[in-house]
Design an enzyme around this catalytic site. Structure first.
Site, mmCIF file in Angstrom:
data_model
loop_
_atom_site.group_PDB
_atom_site.id
_atom_site.type_symbol
_atom_site.label_atom_id
_atom_site.label_comp_id
_atom_site.label_asym_id
_atom_site.label_seq_id
_atom_site.Cartn_x
_atom_site.Cartn_y
_atom_site.Cartn_z
ATOM 1 N N ASN A 112 12.387 -17.158 4.006
ATOM 2 C CA ASN A 112 12.268 -15.916 4.762
ATOM 3 C C ASN A 112 10.814 -15.646 5.165
ATOM 4 O O ASN A 112 10.524 -15.276 6.309
ATOM 5 C CB ASN A 112 12.777 -14.734 3.939
ATOM 6 C CG ASN A 112 14.254 -14.813 3.606
ATOM 7 O OD1 ASN A 112 14.994 -15.605 4.181
ATOM 8 N ND2 ASN A 112 14.676 -14.002 2.660
ATOM 9 N N ASP A 168 10.337 -9.553 2.518
ATOM 10 C CA ASP A 168 9.790 -10.842 2.936
ATOM 11 C C ASP A 168 9.149 -10.745 4.318
ATOM 12 O O ASP A 168 8.119 -11.384 4.585
ATOM 13 C CB ASP A 168 10.878 -11.907 2.921
ATOM 14 C CG ASP A 168 11.434 -12.145 1.534
ATOM 15 O OD1 ASP A 168 10.667 -12.027 0.567
ATOM 16 O OD2 ASP A 168 12.638 -12.429 1.410
ATOM 17 N N ALA A 202 13.111 -5.349 10.162
ATOM 18 C CA ALA A 202 14.065 -6.237 9.489
ATOM 19 C C ALA A 202 15.213 -5.455 8.857
ATOM 20 O O ALA A 202 16.334 -5.962 8.751
ATOM 21 C CB ALA A 202 13.353 -7.076 8.436
ATOM 22 N N ASN A 215 17.498 -20.678 0.291
ATOM 23 C CA ASN A 215 18.872 -20.361 -0.133
ATOM 24 C C ASN A 215 19.781 -20.219 1.076
ATOM 25 O O ASN A 215 19.316 -20.041 2.202
ATOM 26 C CB ASN A 215 18.916 -19.024 -0.900
ATOM 27 C CG ASN A 215 18.254 -19.091 -2.251
ATOM 28 O OD1 ASN A 215 18.177 -20.145 -2.881
ATOM 29 N ND2 ASN A 215 17.767 -17.952 -2.712
ATOM 30 N N LEU A 216 21.059 -20.234 0.809
ATOM 31 C CA LEU A 216 22.050 -19.774 1.768
ATOM 32 C C LEU A 216 22.633 -18.488 1.197
ATOM 33 O O LEU A 216 23.092 -18.461 0.052
ATOM 34 C CB LEU A 216 23.142 -20.816 1.982
ATOM 35 C CG LEU A 216 24.111 -20.531 3.132
ATOM 36 C CD1 LEU A 216 23.370 -20.449 4.468
ATOM 37 C CD2 LEU A 216 25.200 -21.601 3.208
ATOM 38 N N ASN A 241 6.669 -4.817 -5.368
ATOM 39 C CA ASN A 241 7.291 -3.516 -5.154
ATOM 40 C C ASN A 241 7.025 -2.654 -6.386
ATOM 41 O O ASN A 241 6.340 -3.074 -7.325
ATOM 42 C CB ASN A 241 8.777 -3.651 -4.822
ATOM 43 C CG ASN A 241 9.593 -4.252 -5.957
ATOM 44 O OD1 ASN A 241 9.211 -4.225 -7.134
ATOM 45 N ND2 ASN A 241 10.749 -4.817 -5.621
ATOM 46 N N GLU A 264 10.353 -17.573 -6.981
ATOM 47 C CA GLU A 264 11.722 -18.096 -7.045
ATOM 48 C C GLU A 264 11.764 -19.600 -7.278
ATOM 49 O O GLU A 264 12.845 -20.178 -7.339
ATOM 50 C CB GLU A 264 12.491 -17.731 -5.770
ATOM 51 C CG GLU A 264 12.898 -16.271 -5.729
ATOM 52 C CD GLU A 264 13.855 -15.931 -4.602
ATOM 53 O OE1 GLU A 264 14.560 -14.931 -4.733
ATOM 54 O OE2 GLU A 264 13.885 -16.658 -3.582
ATOM 55 N N GLY A 298 11.069 -17.836 -0.033
ATOM 56 C CA GLY A 298 10.113 -18.743 0.608
ATOM 57 C C GLY A 298 10.452 -18.992 2.062
ATOM 58 O O GLY A 298 9.596 -18.891 2.948
#
Length: 284
Positions: A42, A229, A259, A10-11, A175, A134, A40
């Site tokens: 990431n 990720d 991160a 993605n962007l 999570n 995703e 994916g």
């Protein structure tokens, strides 16, 4: 060590706002930035920055956003020969709002990711595999079914999957919200199951029995996007390197925490030296 990742690209359009909007509310005063993302992509970059050789299988659109979406992966040497260009669908986009504490809201328009089909996969995936949810579920199921080595599946975002996938995975990562969605089905196989708990750390189970527990180093969170990720990439690398479950969890918690100290999903991902330095700082 070589890892194949089958996953989304993605962007991300990120609005850093004074607060997250309530339903129907408009929040002003935000600043906008644009970063490459997608679970994916990431996770592929996270594993690469921690020392693995990584190839990504995914899909982007034939548009001006695709180059920006893969730029950091290209810069860090992720093999993108398995990424195809869809002439009919746009590159996937995530619309993200982040508040000053690092909490976020995310809406994803899958675009070309939605058209990544099993036909895009090799007949056999003969190195360790990381996958998420995703992409279309049938594509994820096919990737797991064709894998002959270690399989990590990040069951996010939560969606129904087959019992065969749950049994085949050597490592499932969820999570707390996703863990509640799947319930006892997470533990039907003999593989490891990791439940992440944000700033409270992570727990590893096998057949429902707790194996290890770790907490992350104390940090000042700026943006939690991408932290999960980073965790997935790190724990996969750690386990493949032969770390104990306890050491692997601590390593992955540190990667996720690091991160969260920086804005953006992929720009926030740390390298091996940075993660180990944060671990040492936390132990001091």
């Amino acid at each position: 060590m070589r890892i194949t990742v089958v996953g989304s690209i993605n962007l991300d359009f990120v609005a850093a706002a004074p607060s997250l909007p309530a339903p129907g509310e408009t929040v002003t005063g935000a600043s906008l930035s644009r970063h490459p993302g997608g679970k994916g992509a990431n996770q592929a970059l996270a594993a690469r920055r921690l020392g693995a050789e990584v190839s990504l299988i995914g899909r982007v659109g034939d548009d001006e956003m695709s180059g920006a979406a893969v730029a950091l992966m290209l810069a860090h040497g992720v093999d993108l020969s398995g990424v195809e260009t869809d002439i009919a669908a746009p590159t996937g986009v995530a619309l993200i709002t982040v508040d000053p504490t690092g909490e976020n809201q995310i809406t994803v328009a899958a675009g070309a990711n939605h058209f990544a089909t099993p036909e895009q996969l090799p007949a056999r995936i003969e190195c360790p595999l990381i996958a998420q949810l995703e992409l279309p579920i049938e594509t994820v199921e096919a990737a797991v079914g064709r894998a002959t080595d270690f399989v990590c599946v990040n069951l996010a975002p939560a969606a129904p999957v087959s019992e065969a996938l749950l049994r085949r995975a050597d490592l499932l990562v969820v999570n707390e919200t996703e863990a509640a969605f799947y319930g006892d089905a997470l533990h039907v196989g003999g593989g490891m199951v990791v439940v992440t708990k944000g700033a409270r750390g992570a727990v590893m189970y096998r057949r429902g029995v707790e194996m290890a527990w770790a907490t992350p180093p104390r940090i000042k969170a700026v943006d939690a996007v991408g932290a999960g990720d980073a965790f997935v990439g790190a724990i996969t690398v750690a386990l493949l390197e032969g770390m104990t479950p306890n050491d692997a969890l601590h390593f992955a918690c540190a990667a996720g925490a690091l991160a969260a100290t920086r804005p953006g999903a992929q720009p926030s991902l740390g390298d091996r030296a940075e993660v180990e330095a944060l671990m040492a700082q936390g132990a001091a």
